[in-house]
Design a protein around this motif. Sequence first.
Motif, PDB file in Angstrom:
ATOM      1  N   UNK A  60       0.841  -1.199   0.000  1.00 15.02           N
ATOM      2  CA  UNK A  60       0.000   0.000   0.000  1.00 15.02           C
ATOM      3  C   UNK A  60       0.876   1.248   0.000  1.00 15.02           C
ATOM      4  N   UNK A  61       1.928   1.210   0.808  1.00 15.84           N
ATOM      5  CA  UNK A  61       2.796   2.392   0.915  1.00 15.84           C
ATOM      6  C   UNK A  61       3.521   2.651  -0.397  1.00 15.84           C
ATOM      7  N   UNK A  62       4.034   1.596  -1.012  1.00 16.08           N
ATOM      8  CA  UNK A  62       4.779   1.781  -2.262  1.00 16.08           C
ATOM      9  C   UNK A  62       3.866   2.280  -3.368  1.00 16.08           C
ATOM     10  N   UNK A  63       2.646   1.716  -3.384  1.00 18.99           N
ATOM     11  CA  UNK A  63       1.697   2.196  -4.389  1.00 18.99           C
ATOM     12  C   UNK A  63       1.472   3.699  -4.265  1.00 18.99           C
ATOM     13  N   UNK A  64       1.284   4.116  -3.036  1.00 19.92           N
ATOM     14  CA  UNK A  64       0.974   5.538  -2.916  1.00 19.92           C
ATOM     15  C   UNK A  64       2.234   6.380  -3.154  1.00 19.92           C
ATOM     16  N   UNK A  65       3.406   5.848  -2.793  1.00 14.75           N
ATOM     17  CA  UNK A  65       4.652   6.551  -3.116  1.00 14.75           C
ATOM     18  C   UNK A  65       4.781   6.720  -4.628  1.00 14.75           C
ATOM     19  N   UNK A  66       4.498   5.630  -5.344  1.00 12.21           N
ATOM     20  CA  UNK A  66       4.629   5.656  -6.794  1.00 12.21           C
ATOM     21  C   UNK A  66       3.692   6.694  -7.410  1.00 12.21           C
ATOM     22  N   UNK A  67       2.460   6.730  -6.896  1.00 12.59           N
ATOM     23  CA  UNK A  67       1.503   7.707  -7.441  1.00 12.59           C
ATOM     24  C   UNK A  67       1.949   9.139  -7.159  1.00 12.59           C
ATOM     25  N   UNK A  68       2.386   9.346  -5.917  1.00 12.96           N
ATOM     26  CA  UNK A  68       2.839  10.699  -5.567  1.00 12.96           C
ATOM     27  C   UNK A  68       4.012  11.125  -6.449  1.00 12.96           C
ATOM     28  N   UNK A  69       4.894  10.146  -6.707  1.00 16.32           N
ATOM     29  CA  UNK A  69       6.067  10.451  -7.531  1.00 16.32           C
ATOM     30  C   UNK A  69       5.658  10.820  -8.950  1.00 16.32           C
ATOM     31  N   UNK A  70       4.677  10.098  -9.456  1.00 14.15           N
ATOM     32  CA  UNK A  70       4.225  10.370 -10.816  1.00 14.15           C
ATOM     33  C   UNK A  70       3.672  11.784 -10.925  1.00 14.15           C
ATOM     34  N   UNK A  71       2.871  12.129  -9.940  1.00 11.88           N
ATOM     35  CA  UNK A  71       2.291  13.470  -9.962  1.00 11.88           C
ATOM     36  C   UNK A  71       3.403  14.506  -9.885  1.00 11.88           C
ATOM     37  N   UNK A  72       4.317  14.271  -8.967  1.00 11.77           N
ATOM     38  CA  UNK A  72       5.406  15.215  -8.784  1.00 11.77           C
ATOM     39  C   UNK A  72       6.267  15.289 -10.047  1.00 11.77           C
ATOM     40  N   UNK A  73       6.516  14.121 -10.646  1.00 15.61           N
ATOM     41  CA  UNK A  73       7.359  14.105 -11.840  1.00 15.61           C
ATOM     42  C   UNK A  73       6.712  14.904 -12.949  1.00 15.61           C
ATOM     43  N   UNK A  74       5.405  14.782 -13.092  1.00 14.87           N
ATOM     44  CA  UNK A  74       4.788  15.493 -14.192  1.00 14.87           C
ATOM     45  C   UNK A  74       4.766  16.992 -13.918  1.00 14.87           C
ATOM     46  N   UNK A  75       4.598  17.329 -12.645  1.00 14.04           N
ATOM     47  CA  UNK A  75       4.634  18.749 -12.299  1.00 14.04           C
ATOM     48  C   UNK A  75       6.026  19.310 -12.591  1.00 14.04           C
ATOM     49  N   UNK A  76       7.020  18.558 -12.122  1.00 15.40           N
ATOM     50  CA  UNK A  76       8.388  19.017 -12.288  1.00 15.40           C
ATOM     51  C   UNK A  76       8.752  19.022 -13.770  1.00 15.40           C
ATOM     52  N   UNK A  77       8.274  18.002 -14.469  1.00 18.72           N
ATOM     53  CA  UNK A  77       8.569  17.889 -15.892  1.00 18.72           C
ATOM     54  C   UNK A  77       8.048  19.092 -16.652  1.00 18.72           C
ATOM     55  N   UNK A  78       6.824  19.476 -16.377  1.00 19.07           N
ATOM     56  CA  UNK A  78       6.254  20.619 -17.074  1.00 19.07           C
ATOM     57  C   UNK A  78       7.044  21.865 -16.769  1.00 19.07           C
ATOM     58  N   UNK A  79       7.375  21.993 -15.492  1.00 21.29           N
ATOM     59  CA  UNK A  79       8.135  23.153 -15.075  1.00 21.29           C
ATOM     60  C   UNK A  79       9.474  23.200 -15.823  1.00 21.29           C
ATOM     61  N   UNK A  80      10.069  22.025 -15.899  1.00 23.10           N
ATOM     62  CA  UNK A  80      11.382  21.942 -16.528  1.00 23.10           C
ATOM     63  C   UNK A  80      11.305  22.251 -18.027  1.00 23.10           C
ATOM     64  N   UNK A  81      10.217  21.778 -18.621  1.00 21.19           N
ATOM     65  CA  UNK A  81      10.052  22.040 -20.048  1.00 21.19           C
ATOM     66  C   UNK A  81      10.000  23.538 -20.297  1.00 21.19           C
TER      67      UNK A  81
END
Length: 741
Positions: free
Chosen positions: A153-174
């Motif tokens: 359960x913890x890893x699943x939610x870590x993975x989801x949080x990371x995805x959201x963060x990655x896309x936020x950061x990715x857009x910012x970086x772009x």
Amino acid sequence: MSENLDDDALFIEEDIDSLALAHISQRTWKIAIVDDDEDVHRATEFSLLDVKILNRRLEFIHTYSKAETHQRFAVESDVAVVLLDVVMETEHAGLDLVKFIRDDLRWRETRIILRTGQPGYAPEEEAIRDYDINDYKTKSELTRKKLLTALTAAIRSYDQLRTIEASRRGLHQIIASSAEFSMQDGIEGFASGVITQIAALCGVPSEGLLCAQSDESLDGEQQFRYHVIASAGHYRSLINRPVEEIDNPIIRDAFRRALSERTSLFEEENMTLFFAGRGRRAIAAFIDLPYALSEIDQQLLQVFCANLGVCLDNVGLVNQLKNYAFRDQLLMLPNRLKFIEEIDSKINSNAVQQMVVLIDIDDFAEINDVLGHRYGDHILRAVASRLQQALGEEVILSRIAGDIFGLLGASTTLLPEDLQRLFVDPFIIDDTSHAVSVSMGLVALDFPPQSGMDVLKDASIALKRTKSLQHGSHTLFTREMGVEIRERAQLMQHLHKAFDAERLYLMYQPQIDLKTRRVIGFEALLRWRTDDGKMISPTEFIPLAEHSGLIVGMGAWVLRTACFAMVHLLERNQHVERMAVNVSGIQFREAGFVQMVESALRDSGLVAGFLELEITESVTMSGVHNFEETLAQLKTLGVQIAIDDFGTGYSSLSYLEKLPVDRLKIDRAFVTQIDTLGGPRIAELITQLGSKLGLKVIAEGIENQHHLDVLKSMGCDEGQGFFIAYPMLENMMDGWIKDWK
Ligand code: C2E
Ligand code: MG
Ligand code: MG
């Protein structure tokens, strides 16, 4: 929380089963076990032996005290879950660490599971809430199944949080990296920047290649003349090599496919990104992947590619690409980039009395066209060798562009008169003598010190001046020349921003039937109000936009907006027949122009017959490649064509007769002329010409009743002008039409 445990267990079995079959990623989840009891470490690791969760193995980090954890975590990253003992060297060691993880390390996504040996001891609710603690267990609950449940359960939610963060950061970086690219100076920097950015964007190591089309292939028919212009990691040695020579068929094929299909390719172990520039210009990047990219990473990369394509269109970059791809194999001289470096090093070494001279061979394009490229090459070689012999080692000779040479040396050896004298004797090419004249631009390397790039820019400004005033002579750059040009450059930058920030808008000027006074249509005219409220005339900014290529995107926007405005007007039942939109020659030249028109019509739902494109007479005569074919395609769509500013160009009648156009637009100058001694002569001539050719004639710039009467009496069909109406905003059109009736 513990009530949910058994529900979760159901999912876990499923995860584990499917994992047995699925491909196991090389990546791991990092699990930190923080506990002062060695047994707990061993028991935990043992019960999780060989477990895979969400397609990955687990990797353990062991620490035994608050202090040790501080040190260890400071050099760690990507920790998915911390199994944290509450009580270690102090009662609060565990909670202190939670605070440290969240506040100091700012690991927001890391999931924390608190564990305690003492049943009945639980952290306060606030701590759980404020520090985002995800689970709380007593150590006796550490059975394999329960631990797995909690971890999954913890890893699943870590993975989801990371995805959201990655896309936020990715857009910012772009966004950030796009801005950076437009300011990059060198193409090397740009190209390796692309690889770095892509790697950073997906969190993979920087191993890849970037290739760009070489310059020759843009003009000729040859396909796939691509060179590697940047390389990183173990591909480093491939720099500057033609793509065909890469002895890895996977890479060669990947480039070939991406570039011919004009698309990005995502494979398990690599990806090839395609960046479309204007026209046929494109670059592609091949990047190694340690694992296949997730959907979201792929989507982000597509955004990135689109963004970068726009950067590619930036004139500066295109020129840099050109320059780069131009390894001067013909003359074996330093190229432009090298020349800039040489100027820079002269500046840095404080050399005095230095001069940069650009020498441009007059009419070289014609020589090439008429006598062939081989002959042109001979001339270039002959000129280079004469310059080299006369000027010696002290002067740096370089080839800046096709037929432009750059000289750098002491002012006393680079006197323009002496240089001109070098071209008095003709050159002997293939046993015949060929006279060559050259135009020159000079700039002294005086202070204030600037960059090599600036110096070269100044020299080109001087050269341009020479070519516009008198071929075969020279111009010395002065500060005043620079100021004017720099202001233009600044304006251009602002224009780019204005377009992005939607500070551009359209006004619509009515066109009427002169006889019946009926409103026939509107002409869409582009407006730019700067941030400080200043209006800048399209006659000033359109040429800038054309120069930078911005006109393509801008023109597409204008067309689309005007089509929508027309559809809205028609929806309100207004009886108007057309929307006229100005089209620049540069747009016309674009390969996708007709498709762009088609899609504007399709998307807005406007019937093609309601759209008229205005092209200036100069465009019809400028020898735009495929001009007639493009016109014919537009006519097939059903779009009408008007020739704007008619009378100011030099169309031959026979040519005009051939063109499938609908309307001639008498230039404002000839309407103004009605008030002068010359009278309406030219306007009348055009009107007659129009009726002979079976074309409608419209006059623009009607400023008074007299103009209108004269034009009407000579048989001019239609007109527009301030006397009838000023250009107006879209929301004024209805009202105006009503009032006019
Ligand atoms: P144009 O297409 O010949 O447009 C007519 C120009 O004359 C417009 O100037 C219009 O405002 C102005 N005008 C209309 N009636 C009168 C009049 O009675 N007296 C006077 N003195 N002027 C009148 P504007 O809007 O400043 O546009 C200037 C030029 O800029 C246009 O000339 C066109 O070549 C170009 N342009 C404007 N919008 C666009 C556009 O969206 N795309 C492109 N490519 N060019 C555009
Ligand atoms: Mg016009
Ligand atoms: Mg006009």
